[in-house]
Design a protein around this motif. Sequence first.
Motif, PDB file in Angstrom:
ATOM      1  N   SER A 137     -10.469  -7.389   4.152  1.00  0.00           N
ATOM      2  CA  SER A 137      -9.586  -7.706   3.210  1.00  0.00           C
ATOM      3  C   SER A 137      -8.193  -7.717   3.985  1.00  0.00           C
ATOM      4  CB  SER A 137      -9.391  -6.648   2.012  1.00  0.00           C
ATOM      5  OG  SER A 137      -9.111  -5.361   2.780  1.00  0.00           O
ATOM      6  N   LYS A 138      -7.944  -7.294   4.987  1.00  0.00           N
ATOM      7  CA  LYS A 138      -6.805  -7.354   5.544  1.00  0.00           C
ATOM      8  C   LYS A 138      -6.664  -8.695   6.750  1.00  0.00           C
ATOM      9  CE  LYS A 138      -5.997  -2.497   5.685  1.00  0.00           C
ATOM     10  NZ  LYS A 138      -5.470  -1.322   6.545  1.00  0.00           N
ATOM     11  N   GLY A 139      -7.560  -9.493   6.617  1.00  0.00           N
ATOM     12  CA  GLY A 139      -7.593 -10.574   7.744  1.00  0.00           C
ATOM     13  C   GLY A 139      -7.732 -10.532   9.086  1.00  0.00           C
ATOM     14  N   ASP A 140      -7.316 -11.338  10.064  1.00  0.00           N
ATOM     15  CA  ASP A 140      -7.555 -11.224  11.185  1.00  0.00           C
ATOM     16  C   ASP A 140      -6.099 -11.280  11.884  1.00  0.00           C
ATOM     17  OD1 ASP A 140      -7.945 -11.470  13.923  1.00  0.00           O
ATOM     18  OD2 ASP A 140      -8.926 -13.233  14.070  1.00  0.00           O
ATOM     19  N   PHE A 141      -5.735  -9.996  12.277  1.00  0.00           N
ATOM     20  CA  PHE A 141      -4.266  -9.876  12.722  1.00  0.00           C
ATOM     21  C   PHE A 141      -3.880 -10.457  14.115  1.00  0.00           C
ATOM     22  CE2 PHE A 141      -4.807  -6.373   9.722  1.00  0.00           C
ATOM     23  CZ  PHE A 141      -3.693  -6.648   8.887  1.00  0.00           C
ATOM     24  N   SER A 142      -4.794 -10.917  14.857  1.00  0.00           N
ATOM     25  CA  SER A 142      -4.559 -11.990  15.947  1.00  0.00           C
ATOM     26  C   SER A 142      -4.121 -13.060  15.664  1.00  0.00           C
ATOM     27  CB  SER A 142      -5.986 -11.965  16.978  1.00  0.00           C
ATOM     28  OG  SER A 142      -6.853 -12.899  16.087  1.00  0.00           O
ATOM     29  N   LYS A 143      -3.942 -13.823  14.644  1.00  0.00           N
ATOM     30  CA  LYS A 143      -3.280 -14.967  13.942  1.00  0.00           C
ATOM     31  C   LYS A 143      -1.983 -14.776  13.909  1.00  0.00           C
ATOM     32  CE  LYS A 143      -7.616 -16.579  11.639  1.00  0.00           C
ATOM     33  NZ  LYS A 143      -8.140 -17.216  10.382  1.00  0.00           N
ATOM     34  N   ARG A 144      -1.267 -15.687  13.955  1.00  0.00           N
ATOM     35  CA  ARG A 144       0.166 -15.694  13.617  1.00  0.00           C
ATOM     36  C   ARG A 144       0.479 -15.524  12.164  1.00  0.00           C
ATOM     37  NH1 ARG A 144       3.702 -17.449  17.583  1.00  0.00           N
ATOM     38  NH2 ARG A 144       2.876 -18.164  19.466  1.00  0.00           N
ATOM     39  N   ARG A 145      -0.354 -16.039  11.223  1.00  0.00           N
ATOM     40  CA  ARG A 145       0.011 -16.034   9.876  1.00  0.00           C
ATOM     41  C   ARG A 145      -1.082 -15.292   9.275  1.00  0.00           C
ATOM     42  NH1 ARG A 145       1.357 -21.459   7.124  1.00  0.00           N
ATOM     43  NH2 ARG A 145       1.891 -19.871   5.237  1.00  0.00           N
ATOM     44  N   VAL A 146      -0.875 -14.084   8.753  1.00  0.00           N
ATOM     45  CA  VAL A 146      -1.605 -13.147   8.068  1.00  0.00           C
ATOM     46  C   VAL A 146      -1.396 -12.958   6.446  1.00  0.00           C
ATOM     47  CG1 VAL A 146      -2.873 -10.915   7.844  1.00  0.00           C
ATOM     48  CG2 VAL A 146      -2.221 -11.932  10.117  1.00  0.00           C
ATOM     49  N   ASN A 147      -2.475 -13.036   5.651  1.00  0.00           N
ATOM     50  CA  ASN A 147      -2.173 -12.721   4.164  1.00  0.00           C
ATOM     51  C   ASN A 147      -2.881 -11.595   3.726  1.00  0.00           C
ATOM     52  OD1 ASN A 147      -0.429 -15.462   3.996  1.00  0.00           O
ATOM     53  ND2 ASN A 147      -2.323 -16.535   3.615  1.00  0.00           N
ATOM     54  N   PRO A 148      -2.215 -10.640   3.859  1.00  0.00           N
ATOM     55  CA  PRO A 148      -3.057  -9.526   3.376  1.00  0.00           C
ATOM     56  C   PRO A 148      -3.265  -9.327   1.789  1.00  0.00           C
ATOM     57  CG  PRO A 148      -0.684  -8.849   3.735  1.00  0.00           C
ATOM     58  CD  PRO A 148      -0.754 -10.216   4.211  1.00  0.00           C
ATOM     59  N   GLN A 149      -4.155  -8.672   1.686  1.00  0.00           N
ATOM     60  CA  GLN A 149      -4.748  -8.450  -0.088  1.00  0.00           C
ATOM     61  C   GLN A 149      -4.121  -7.507  -0.751  1.00  0.00           C
ATOM     62  OE1 GLN A 149      -8.703  -8.553  -0.647  1.00  0.00           O
ATOM     63  NE2 GLN A 149      -8.702  -8.709  -2.526  1.00  0.00           N
ATOM     64  N   ILE A 150      -3.492  -7.689  -1.890  1.00  0.00           N
ATOM     65  CA  ILE A 150      -2.621  -6.647  -2.701  1.00  0.00           C
ATOM     66  C   ILE A 150      -3.647  -5.598  -2.928  1.00  0.00           C
ATOM     67  CG2 ILE A 150      -2.709  -8.232  -4.883  1.00  0.00           C
ATOM     68  CD1 ILE A 150       0.319  -6.029  -3.562  1.00  0.00           C
ATOM     69  N   ASN A 151      -3.239  -4.403  -2.676  1.00  0.00           N
ATOM     70  CA  ASN A 151      -4.148  -3.161  -3.264  1.00  0.00           C
ATOM     71  C   ASN A 151      -3.086  -1.853  -3.627  1.00  0.00           C
ATOM     72  OD1 ASN A 151      -6.812  -4.152  -3.216  1.00  0.00           O
ATOM     73  ND2 ASN A 151      -6.874  -4.203  -0.993  1.00  0.00           N
ATOM     74  N   VAL A 152      -3.782  -1.001  -4.251  1.00  0.00           N
ATOM     75  CA  VAL A 152      -3.007   0.087  -4.466  1.00  0.00           C
ATOM     76  C   VAL A 152      -3.856   1.225  -3.764  1.00  0.00           C
ATOM     77  CG1 VAL A 152      -2.026   2.017  -6.227  1.00  0.00           C
ATOM     78  CG2 VAL A 152      -1.956  -0.569  -6.709  1.00  0.00           C
ATOM     79  N   HIS A 153      -3.277   1.780  -2.709  1.00  0.00           N
ATOM     80  CA  HIS A 153      -3.844   2.756  -1.818  1.00  0.00           C
ATOM     81  C   HIS A 153      -4.071   4.114  -2.394  1.00  0.00           C
ATOM     82  CE1 HIS A 153      -4.269  -0.351   0.995  1.00  0.00           C
ATOM     83  NE2 HIS A 153      -3.021  -0.461   0.860  1.00  0.00           N
ATOM     84  N   SER A 154      -2.892   4.528  -3.157  1.00  0.00           N
ATOM     85  CA  SER A 154      -2.674   5.970  -3.656  1.00  0.00           C
ATOM     86  C   SER A 154      -1.621   5.882  -4.507  1.00  0.00           C
ATOM     87  CB  SER A 154      -2.368   6.919  -2.334  1.00  0.00           C
ATOM     88  OG  SER A 154      -2.278   8.307  -2.757  1.00  0.00           O
ATOM     89  N   VAL A 155      -1.950   6.978  -5.372  1.00  0.00           N
ATOM     90  CA  VAL A 155      -1.018   7.129  -6.722  1.00  0.00           C
ATOM     91  C   VAL A 155      -0.704   8.492  -6.883  1.00  0.00           C
ATOM     92  CG1 VAL A 155      -1.291   4.937  -7.600  1.00  0.00           C
ATOM     93  CG2 VAL A 155      -2.684   7.059  -8.414  1.00  0.00           C
ATOM     94  N   GLN A 156       0.414   9.005  -7.256  1.00  0.00           N
ATOM     95  CA  GLN A 156       0.925  10.481  -7.370  1.00  0.00           C
ATOM     96  C   GLN A 156       1.748  10.710  -8.408  1.00  0.00           C
ATOM     97  OE1 GLN A 156      -1.126  12.855  -5.684  1.00  0.00           O
ATOM     98  NE2 GLN A 156      -0.127  14.516  -7.059  1.00  0.00           N
ATOM     99  N   PHE A 157       1.711  11.666  -9.389  1.00  0.00           N
ATOM    100  CA  PHE A 157       2.782  12.154 -10.244  1.00  0.00           C
ATOM    101  C   PHE A 157       3.673  13.057  -9.602  1.00  0.00           C
ATOM    102  CE2 PHE A 157       0.606  10.456 -14.350  1.00  0.00           C
ATOM    103  CZ  PHE A 157       1.891  10.132 -14.768  1.00  0.00           C
ATOM    104  N   CYS A 158       4.769  13.228 -10.024  1.00  0.00           N
ATOM    105  CA  CYS A 158       5.796  14.223  -9.707  1.00  0.00           C
ATOM    106  C   CYS A 158       5.407  15.564 -10.310  1.00  0.00           C
ATOM    107  CB  CYS A 158       7.221  13.748  -9.860  1.00  0.00           C
ATOM    108  SG  CYS A 158       8.398  14.881  -9.579  1.00  0.00           S
ATOM    109  N   PRO A 159       5.732  16.801  -9.792  1.00  0.00           N
ATOM    110  CA  PRO A 159       5.316  17.673 -10.551  1.00  0.00           C
ATOM    111  C   PRO A 159       6.142  17.974 -11.717  1.00  0.00           C
ATOM    112  CG  PRO A 159       5.341  18.303  -8.511  1.00  0.00           C
ATOM    113  CD  PRO A 159       5.839  16.721  -8.349  1.00  0.00           C
TER     114      PRO A 159
END
Length: 412
Positions: free
Chosen positions: A214-236
């Motif tokens: 999903s992150k693409g080939d980082f050896s290229k000059r132009r990379v289009n990463p895919q939009i994702n939400v990796h983690s969410v957390q509520f404040c206490p």
Amino acid sequence: CRSKQWYQRRVRGNMQTGRLLELLSGHEGPVSSLVFSQGMLISSSWDKTARVWDTFERKGTTDTLILSSDCTAVVARPDGEQVAVATLNSEITIYDLKLSSTVGTIEGRNDLWGGRSKEDLISAASQKRNRCFTSLSYSADGSVLLAGGRSKFICIYNVEQAVLIKRFEVSRNLSYDGMLQFLNSSNMTDQGALDLMETEEHVHGEELPLPGVSKGDFSKRRVNPQINVHSVQFCPTGRSWSAATTEGLLIYSLDSTLTFDPIDLDTDITPQTMHSAINSGELLKALVISLRLNTQHLVQEVLESIPSDQIHYIVSPLPLHHVTALLSFVIELLNTTNHLHYYTLWARAILTVHGPALKKSAPQLSLLNGLISALTSQSRALGTLCDSNQYFLDVILTLGDMHNPPEEVEVF
């Protein structure tokens, strides 16, 4: 093989000694998430099960939750009586640990819908089955569940009703892959999308990205990463929450700017009436008026006009809804004011008189967490200041003894 066996086990160790305490086994697939809660360890796995382990009595698995798809995330409610498990088919299963039964299911497939990658050969609407939640978080009172994952949306659900409250779009940056609902048909050919084809500028022998990357080939000059939400957390405190996304760290908070939001407003509830009550010595009436006006500087003015020996008598007759508002103002002032001891007396009086009633009310748990956070931060700052002053005074006394040695007394 050895690695195949080890990724299906959970290792429990001592953080202080670094010793291995216990090796738990039982899952038939990789473990995707772990969470501790009230002496229990809850684990989720790709074998379509979530297991509850008793870590203190070492009884092994105490309960097993059978799910309809692979598990991607698990989270426990703050009171430890309920857990939520996210699965690969975009569902969130709510499980009651005391009743050992499922109390609800949240279907999030339609809530995660949106966006089409350049590599997708089907429409965005047909991509719903590839979306799922990978991170969950309960609010302080356990009534709201925050969920994010393989999508550009973060969803907030009501746990009891199992309905969507609000959906947040984390980014509108079209440079990310998966943001567009519809792709440009002129860029599509019989061999696929033009953006994925090699041109003469590419180096000979360059390979296309592997399937599933999903992150693409980082050896290229132009990379289009895919939009994702990796983690969410509520404040206490329950007043804010954060999300780690492809866009970066996002923090959402309730509006903390000054707003006029009066409670039980009447024609006699005015700042002039409040000042008249202060001048005539009716401090309880002045405090109630300021709380009904719901303005911080007015509440602060009344609080600081009350002598410290009368705080307990002022707090005792207050009704619970006014106590909640008063405690929220005290917490805010503890973080900003220099009168730390004075507002600590207010917090102690409120907890002494109305503490049992506040503990019974689940929505007030966020206020108690906010009070603990404010007192902890002030204690650390004050402790550092006192330690530095103590050492500074020790140096001054030592230098004074060196310059003025004690006089010798002759003994006859």
